[in-house]
Design a protein around this motif. Structure first.
Motif, PDB file in Angstrom:
ATOM      1  N   SER A  61      34.965 -21.709 -21.903  1.00 58.52           N
ATOM      2  CA  SER A  61      34.137 -22.687 -21.188  1.00 58.52           C
ATOM      3  C   SER A  61      33.184 -21.992 -20.221  1.00 58.52           C
ATOM      4  O   SER A  61      31.999 -22.348 -20.136  1.00 58.52           O
ATOM      5  CB  SER A  61      35.029 -23.666 -20.423  1.00 58.52           C
ATOM      6  OG  SER A  61      35.855 -24.378 -21.310  1.00 58.52           O
ATOM      7  N   ASN A  62      33.670 -20.995 -19.485  1.00 60.63           N
ATOM      8  CA  ASN A  62      32.815 -20.268 -18.552  1.00 60.63           C
ATOM      9  C   ASN A  62      31.799 -19.397 -19.271  1.00 60.63           C
ATOM     10  O   ASN A  62      30.676 -19.223 -18.789  1.00 60.63           O
ATOM     11  CB  ASN A  62      33.652 -19.444 -17.578  1.00 60.63           C
ATOM     12  CG  ASN A  62      34.124 -20.282 -16.417  1.00 60.63           C
ATOM     13  OD1 ASN A  62      33.322 -20.754 -15.625  1.00 60.63           O
ATOM     14  ND2 ASN A  62      35.423 -20.499 -16.329  1.00 60.63           N
ATOM     15  N   ILE A  63      32.174 -18.849 -20.413  1.00 62.21           N
ATOM     16  CA  ILE A  63      31.201 -18.074 -21.204  1.00 62.21           C
ATOM     17  C   ILE A  63      30.055 -18.989 -21.618  1.00 62.21           C
ATOM     18  O   ILE A  63      28.876 -18.641 -21.466  1.00 62.21           O
ATOM     19  CB  ILE A  63      31.878 -17.432 -22.433  1.00 62.21           C
ATOM     20  CG1 ILE A  63      32.905 -16.376 -21.999  1.00 62.21           C
ATOM     21  CG2 ILE A  63      30.819 -16.821 -23.364  1.00 62.21           C
ATOM     22  CD1 ILE A  63      33.821 -15.903 -23.113  1.00 62.21           C
ATOM     23  N   ALA A  64      30.390 -20.177 -22.108  1.00 64.45           N
ATOM     24  CA  ALA A  64      29.366 -21.131 -22.547  1.00 64.45           C
ATOM     25  C   ALA A  64      28.513 -21.611 -21.374  1.00 64.45           C
ATOM     26  O   ALA A  64      27.283 -21.662 -21.464  1.00 64.45           O
ATOM     27  CB  ALA A  64      30.029 -22.322 -23.248  1.00 64.45           C
ATOM     28  N   GLU A  65      29.167 -21.965 -20.258  1.00 64.08           N
ATOM     29  CA  GLU A  65      28.423 -22.468 -19.109  1.00 64.08           C
ATOM     30  C   GLU A  65      27.486 -21.403 -18.551  1.00 64.08           C
ATOM     31  O   GLU A  65      26.328 -21.688 -18.237  1.00 64.08           O
ATOM     32  CB  GLU A  65      29.364 -22.959 -18.019  1.00 64.08           C
ATOM     33  CG  GLU A  65      28.617 -23.606 -16.871  1.00 64.08           C
ATOM     34  CD  GLU A  65      29.509 -24.303 -15.867  1.00 64.08           C
ATOM     35  OE1 GLU A  65      28.956 -24.792 -14.869  1.00 64.08           O
ATOM     36  OE2 GLU A  65      30.736 -24.350 -16.069  1.00 64.08           O
ATOM     37  N   GLY A  66      27.979 -20.181 -18.443  1.00 67.55           N
ATOM     38  CA  GLY A  66      27.130 -19.105 -17.944  1.00 67.55           C
ATOM     39  C   GLY A  66      25.944 -18.846 -18.845  1.00 67.55           C
ATOM     40  O   GLY A  66      24.816 -18.623 -18.372  1.00 67.55           O
ATOM     41  N   TYR A  67      26.162 -18.910 -20.140  1.00 67.72           N
ATOM     42  CA  TYR A  67      25.082 -18.719 -21.105  1.00 67.72           C
ATOM     43  C   TYR A  67      23.986 -19.758 -20.895  1.00 67.72           C
ATOM     44  O   TYR A  67      22.803 -19.456 -20.964  1.00 67.72           O
ATOM     45  CB  TYR A  67      25.633 -18.809 -22.530  1.00 67.72           C
ATOM     46  CG  TYR A  67      24.603 -18.572 -23.598  1.00 67.72           C
ATOM     47  CD1 TYR A  67      24.382 -17.298 -24.104  1.00 67.72           C
ATOM     48  CD2 TYR A  67      23.846 -19.621 -24.097  1.00 67.72           C
ATOM     49  CE1 TYR A  67      23.421 -17.079 -25.082  1.00 67.72           C
ATOM     50  CE2 TYR A  67      22.894 -19.417 -25.076  1.00 67.72           C
ATOM     51  CZ  TYR A  67      22.683 -18.149 -25.564  1.00 67.72           C
ATOM     52  OH  TYR A  67      21.739 -17.933 -26.528  1.00 67.72           O
ATOM     53  N   PHE A  78      29.463 -16.183 -14.225  1.00 68.59           N
ATOM     54  CA  PHE A  78      30.371 -16.968 -15.049  1.00 68.59           C
ATOM     55  C   PHE A  78      31.187 -16.081 -15.989  1.00 68.59           C
ATOM     56  O   PHE A  78      32.354 -16.377 -16.269  1.00 68.59           O
ATOM     57  CB  PHE A  78      29.608 -18.054 -15.824  1.00 68.59           C
ATOM     58  CG  PHE A  78      29.342 -19.272 -14.990  1.00 68.59           C
ATOM     59  CD1 PHE A  78      30.244 -20.324 -14.972  1.00 68.59           C
ATOM     60  CD2 PHE A  78      28.205 -19.353 -14.201  1.00 68.59           C
ATOM     61  CE1 PHE A  78      30.011 -21.447 -14.192  1.00 68.59           C
ATOM     62  CE2 PHE A  78      27.964 -20.464 -13.418  1.00 68.59           C
ATOM     63  CZ  PHE A  78      28.865 -21.516 -13.407  1.00 68.59           C
ATOM     64  N   LEU A  79      30.600 -14.991 -16.459  1.00 71.11           N
ATOM     65  CA  LEU A  79      31.370 -14.048 -17.276  1.00 71.11           C
ATOM     66  C   LEU A  79      32.466 -13.401 -16.438  1.00 71.11           C
ATOM     67  O   LEU A  79      33.572 -13.169 -16.930  1.00 71.11           O
ATOM     68  CB  LEU A  79      30.455 -12.977 -17.873  1.00 71.11           C
ATOM     69  CG  LEU A  79      29.465 -13.445 -18.936  1.00 71.11           C
ATOM     70  CD1 LEU A  79      28.554 -12.289 -19.351  1.00 71.11           C
ATOM     71  CD2 LEU A  79      30.176 -14.026 -20.151  1.00 71.11           C
ATOM     72  N   SER A  80      32.164 -13.128 -15.179  1.00 76.68           N
ATOM     73  CA  SER A  80      33.180 -12.557 -14.282  1.00 76.68           C
ATOM     74  C   SER A  80      34.315 -13.547 -14.043  1.00 76.68           C
ATOM     75  O   SER A  80      35.489 -13.159 -13.994  1.00 76.68           O
ATOM     76  CB  SER A  80      32.548 -12.154 -12.950  1.00 76.68           C
ATOM     77  OG  SER A  80      31.642 -11.090 -13.141  1.00 76.68           O
ATOM     78  N   ILE A  81      33.988 -14.804 -13.904  1.00 75.54           N
ATOM     79  CA  ILE A  81      35.012 -15.836 -13.750  1.00 75.54           C
ATOM     80  C   ILE A  81      35.868 -15.903 -15.020  1.00 75.54           C
ATOM     81  O   ILE A  81      37.101 -15.983 -14.940  1.00 75.54           O
ATOM     82  CB  ILE A  81      34.374 -17.201 -13.430  1.00 75.54           C
ATOM     83  CG1 ILE A  81      33.733 -17.166 -12.045  1.00 75.54           C
ATOM     84  CG2 ILE A  81      35.406 -18.328 -13.532  1.00 75.54           C
ATOM     85  CD1 ILE A  81      32.815 -18.347 -11.754  1.00 75.54           C
ATOM     86  N   LEU A 121      34.482  -8.905 -22.392  1.00 71.88           N
ATOM     87  CA  LEU A 121      33.774  -9.454 -21.242  1.00 71.88           C
ATOM     88  C   LEU A 121      33.313  -8.345 -20.311  1.00 71.88           C
ATOM     89  O   LEU A 121      32.170  -8.361 -19.826  1.00 71.88           O
ATOM     90  CB  LEU A 121      34.654 -10.454 -20.496  1.00 71.88           C
ATOM     91  CG  LEU A 121      34.812 -11.806 -21.172  1.00 71.88           C
ATOM     92  CD1 LEU A 121      35.956 -12.593 -20.549  1.00 71.88           C
ATOM     93  CD2 LEU A 121      33.505 -12.592 -21.110  1.00 71.88           C
ATOM     94  N   TYR A 122      34.174  -7.375 -20.053  1.00 73.14           N
ATOM     95  CA  TYR A 122      33.812  -6.249 -19.197  1.00 73.14           C
ATOM     96  C   TYR A 122      32.592  -5.528 -19.775  1.00 73.14           C
ATOM     97  O   TYR A 122      31.630  -5.205 -19.054  1.00 73.14           O
ATOM     98  CB  TYR A 122      34.981  -5.289 -19.049  1.00 73.14           C
ATOM     99  CG  TYR A 122      34.653  -4.091 -18.189  1.00 73.14           C
ATOM    100  CD1 TYR A 122      34.673  -4.187 -16.799  1.00 73.14           C
ATOM    101  CD2 TYR A 122      34.292  -2.881 -18.760  1.00 73.14           C
ATOM    102  CE1 TYR A 122      34.331  -3.110 -16.001  1.00 73.14           C
ATOM    103  CE2 TYR A 122      33.954  -1.790 -17.978  1.00 73.14           C
ATOM    104  CZ  TYR A 122      33.980  -1.912 -16.596  1.00 73.14           C
ATOM    105  OH  TYR A 122      33.640  -0.832 -15.811  1.00 73.14           O
TER     106      TYR A 122
END
Length: 128
Positions: A61-67, A78-81, A121-122
């Motif tokens: 969800s955070n990957i999508a939202e950040g994108y 958002f990727l860090s989250i 993610l890193y």
């Protein structure tokens, strides 16, 4: 007026967050978490089961939202989250293992996927 392209789209890499391998693996991780936690004791429904499921769902969800945010800074945040949530899943999985919840095979699957997603993610965060 069209929305601003995402930071990744600007680089010409992908056209949707769904094209990101890390998002695809994160969805696999969330599904594996649900399969694993289905075997947890019923009394954990509002405890560890709920907590690890929420953390697992928050990753893709955070990957999508950040994108979709449209700026590199927001995307990295958002990727860090999302990466923090993978560490949360790993910690909760350790607790579940110590308590003997779920099958060892499913816990191993979740652990391997969480480790893979965390590394991906890193790497993506480093490249941005």
């Amino acid at each position: 007026m069209a929305a601003a392209p995402s930071p990744v789209e600007q680089d010409g890499m992908v056209s949707s967050y769904k094209d990101l391998l890390v998002w695809q693996r994160a969805v696999e991780l969330a599904l594996a978490i649900y399969r694993c936690t289905a075997e947890f004791p019923v009394e954990e429904r509002f405890g560890l089961t709920s907590q690890i499921r929420r953390a697992g769902v928050s990753i893709p969800s955070n990957i999508a939202e950040g994108y979709g945010r449209g700026t590199r800074k927001d995307y990295k945040q958002f990727l860090s989250i999302a990466r923090g949530s993978t560490l949360e899943v790993q910690t909760q999985l350790l607790i579940a293992t110590e308590l003997g919840f779920g099958s060892s095979e499913l816990r191993e699957e979740v652990g391997a996927l969480a480790e893979q997603v965390s590394k991906m993610l890193y790497s993506l965060i480093s490249k941005l």
